[in-house]
Scaffold this active site. Sequence first.
Site, short mmCIF file in Angstrom:
data_model
loop_
_atom_site.label_atom_id
_atom_site.label_comp_id
_atom_site.label_asym_id
_atom_site.label_seq_id
_atom_site.Cartn_x
_atom_site.Cartn_y
_atom_site.Cartn_z
N ARG A 123 0.84 -1.20 0.00
CA ARG A 123 0.00 0.00 0.00
C ARG A 123 0.87 1.26 0.00
O ARG A 123 0.54 2.25 -0.64
CB ARG A 123 -0.90 -0.02 1.24
CG ARG A 123 -1.91 1.14 1.31
CD ARG A 123 -2.94 0.88 2.39
NE ARG A 123 -3.91 1.97 2.48
CZ ARG A 123 -3.91 2.88 3.43
NH1 ARG A 123 -3.00 2.84 4.39
NH2 ARG A 123 -4.83 3.82 3.46
N ASP A 183 -19.45 7.41 1.81
CA ASP A 183 -19.65 6.46 2.91
C ASP A 183 -20.91 6.82 3.70
O ASP A 183 -21.69 5.95 4.09
CB ASP A 183 -18.45 6.46 3.86
CG ASP A 183 -17.15 6.11 3.18
OD1 ASP A 183 -16.73 4.95 3.25
OD2 ASP A 183 -16.55 7.02 2.57
N ARG A 186 -23.98 5.83 1.84
CA ARG A 186 -24.22 4.39 2.00
C ARG A 186 -24.80 4.09 3.38
O ARG A 186 -25.70 3.26 3.53
CB ARG A 186 -22.90 3.63 1.82
CG ARG A 186 -22.37 3.65 0.39
CD ARG A 186 -20.94 3.13 0.30
NE ARG A 186 -20.49 3.00 -1.08
CZ ARG A 186 -19.25 3.19 -1.48
NH1 ARG A 186 -18.32 3.54 -0.60
NH2 ARG A 186 -18.92 3.05 -2.75
N HIS A 210 -11.33 7.73 5.30
CA HIS A 210 -12.12 7.00 4.30
C HIS A 210 -11.46 5.63 4.17
O HIS A 210 -10.62 5.39 3.31
CB HIS A 210 -12.09 7.75 2.96
CG HIS A 210 -12.72 6.98 1.83
ND1 HIS A 210 -14.01 6.53 1.86
CD2 HIS A 210 -12.21 6.58 0.63
CE1 HIS A 210 -14.28 5.90 0.74
NE2 HIS A 210 -13.20 5.91 -0.03
#
Length: 350
Positions: A123, A183, A186, A210
């Site tokens: 990452r 988010d 949702r 996030h």
Amino acid sequence: MQMNGSSSSFGPGGLDLAQSFFKPIQNGAPPSTTKRHTKISVVGVGNVGMAIAQTILTQNLADELALVDAKPDMLRGEMLDLQHAAAFLPRTKISASADYSVTVGSDLCIVTAGARQKPGESRLNLLQRNVALLSDIIPPLAKHSPDSILLIVSNPVDLLTYVSWKLSGFPSNRVIGSGTNLDSSRFRFLIADHLNVNAQDVQAYIVGEHGDTSVALWSTISIGGVPVLSFLEKQQIAYEKQTLENIHKEVIDSACEVINLKGYTSWAIGYSVANLARSLLRDQRKIHPVSVFAKGFYGIDGGDVFLSLPAHLGRGGVLGVTNIHLTDEEVEKLRKSAETILEVQNQLGF
């Protein structure tokens, strides 16, 4: 190479049909110079960038839309595809170029470009590649539109919003990340689905990173103005904390589920970013959970960090952060979320 929209010049010598076709009325004055011309630029014409562009067009949010991408053939194709829908859309000038000069004078610059993770890539290495990519994007955007607002959509959005702030030299109120705005949508959908109400009547925020350390603000959720948890307690209606945590986990996993099913996310983020563009450029003064400069809020003081907080948005960018009362547990989770972002940020050495 610059690819502009259609022109009124036709025939030998570039005859300007606009002047020939229309005859001005007598005693008229030239067009007013005070009427605002709104321009939005979108960098990156992949699935996310084009969903954003298409939603901006259908919602009539800009007089001019500029598209930028490093792939000229795809870029021209997307521009033409949008232009060919002109008869079905509000009038918007659409231009495209790999040269950032096409973005000059933008009111809002939306950045969706980002490198994809390679098999086995860490990452941090992916993040470093995206930082290098932004190093080529943000400075020319800032140069051509020094008074614009930067809206970062590329992931990891909180870290890349911080990087964009540093690269642009803009004041912190004019650099925003899309953060947890989607988010939270949702989250509102799932709560509305559980209670069989319209999601627009649900006020609920996801804040923080996030990502995996996001924080669901259960204490502030209301339906039609009625605080949910307080109502349940007063009515002595039992609820399980695990049920709440399961809903939050479903929010976190939502993007991965969509990606696994269709290969990418596009429509929801398109609507989410267009929603932010409307609040910013039309000075709507709405509250959105977006990634903002968070140092000094809720005891976050470990360093300069961007993460999502309920922000008051208008024509000047971030007008302020809403002073929502959080429980001690929520504040602690929010601080840990900030620490998680800062830990990775420090590894970048940016």
